[in-house]
Design an enzyme around this catalytic site. Sequence first.
Site, PDB file in Angstrom:
ATOM      1  N   ARG A  51      -1.415 -17.622  42.091  1.00  9.60           N
ATOM      2  CA  ARG A  51      -0.548 -18.388  41.194  1.00  9.60           C
ATOM      3  C   ARG A  51      -1.225 -18.562  39.827  1.00  9.60           C
ATOM      4  O   ARG A  51      -0.568 -18.528  38.792  1.00  9.60           O
ATOM      5  CB  ARG A  51      -0.153 -19.721  41.820  1.00  9.60           C
ATOM      6  N   ASN A  98      10.149 -12.084  34.713  1.00 12.10           N
ATOM      7  CA  ASN A  98       8.769 -12.546  34.600  1.00 12.10           C
ATOM      8  C   ASN A  98       7.772 -11.744  35.438  1.00 12.10           C
ATOM      9  O   ASN A  98       6.688 -12.209  35.731  1.00 12.10           O
ATOM     10  CB  ASN A  98       8.686 -14.051  34.891  1.00 12.10           C
ATOM     11  N   TYR A 135      15.750 -16.084  48.339  1.00 12.43           N
ATOM     12  CA  TYR A 135      15.860 -17.096  47.289  1.00 12.43           C
ATOM     13  C   TYR A 135      16.827 -18.217  47.667  1.00 12.43           C
ATOM     14  O   TYR A 135      17.289 -18.953  46.797  1.00 12.43           O
ATOM     15  CB  TYR A 135      16.273 -16.438  45.963  1.00 12.43           C
ATOM     16  N   GLU A 174       7.509 -15.623  53.948  1.00 13.96           N
ATOM     17  CA  GLU A 174       7.842 -14.516  53.049  1.00 13.96           C
ATOM     18  C   GLU A 174       7.222 -13.204  53.527  1.00 13.96           C
ATOM     19  O   GLU A 174       7.872 -12.148  53.488  1.00 13.96           O
ATOM     20  CB  GLU A 174       7.394 -14.857  51.620  1.00 13.96           C
ATOM     21  N   ARG A 220       1.818 -12.646  33.670  1.00 14.10           N
ATOM     22  CA  ARG A 220       3.039 -12.935  32.912  1.00 14.10           C
ATOM     23  C   ARG A 220       2.797 -12.924  31.404  1.00 14.10           C
ATOM     24  O   ARG A 220       3.658 -12.494  30.647  1.00 14.10           O
ATOM     25  CB  ARG A 220       3.657 -14.243  33.391  1.00 14.10           C
ATOM     26  N   PHE A 243      21.294 -20.559  38.252  1.00 14.13           N
ATOM     27  CA  PHE A 243      20.732 -19.227  38.022  1.00 14.13           C
ATOM     28  C   PHE A 243      20.639 -18.371  39.276  1.00 14.13           C
ATOM     29  O   PHE A 243      20.202 -17.214  39.221  1.00 14.13           O
ATOM     30  CB  PHE A 243      19.341 -19.328  37.378  1.00 14.13           C
ATOM     31  N   LYS A 251       8.233  -7.386  40.400  1.00 15.05           N
ATOM     32  CA  LYS A 251       9.690  -7.400  40.233  1.00 15.05           C
ATOM     33  C   LYS A 251      10.228  -6.176  39.488  1.00 15.05           C
ATOM     34  O   LYS A 251       9.460  -5.417  38.884  1.00 15.05           O
ATOM     35  CB  LYS A 251      10.087  -8.687  39.499  1.00 15.05           C
ATOM     36  N   THR A 274       5.687 -19.525  34.616  1.00 10.31           N
ATOM     37  CA  THR A 274       6.952 -18.794  34.720  1.00 10.31           C
ATOM     38  C   THR A 274       7.448 -18.349  33.353  1.00 10.31           C
ATOM     39  O   THR A 274       7.956 -17.242  33.194  1.00 10.31           O
ATOM     40  CB  THR A 274       8.012 -19.678  35.413  1.00 10.31           C
TER      41      THR A 274
END
Length: 140
Positions: A87, A114, A51, A128, A104, A59, A11, A93
């Site tokens: 994961r 994150n 999303y 995706e 993270r 949010f 990100k 998260t």
Amino acid sequence: MAIERTFSIIKPDATARNLTGAVNAMIEQAGLRIIAQKRVRIPRNQAETFYGVHKARPFFGELVDFMISGPVVVQVLEGENAIAKYREIMGATDPSKAAPNTIRKAHAKSIGENSVHGSDAPDTAAQEIAQFFAGNEIVG
């Protein structure tokens, strides 16, 4: 065990801090192969679609704004049980609740910033991956 593929996004908070290599090293140390990768800017409409599952949540707007705020690195990862493995290496998260030696825990700034996204199921991963990669861009 089954070889599968999963989708990853490094990100904007992580790319801004030049952490792509550090995140990639953690991915590879976990036994996953990066079989496709590119640095892109996500347009608003694509972020809203990606999303869309969160559209009704408070949010959603903030998440979309964050994801279009800078470049991201999108990836296809491959390996045994790649979805669960990624994961696990991403961590919780909330970075304060993430296990040691997770992406993270090591790199995330907050719940919102994150550092990474990973698919949560085989169907989601396929969807995706298709949003960001053409078949000939994935070299397994």
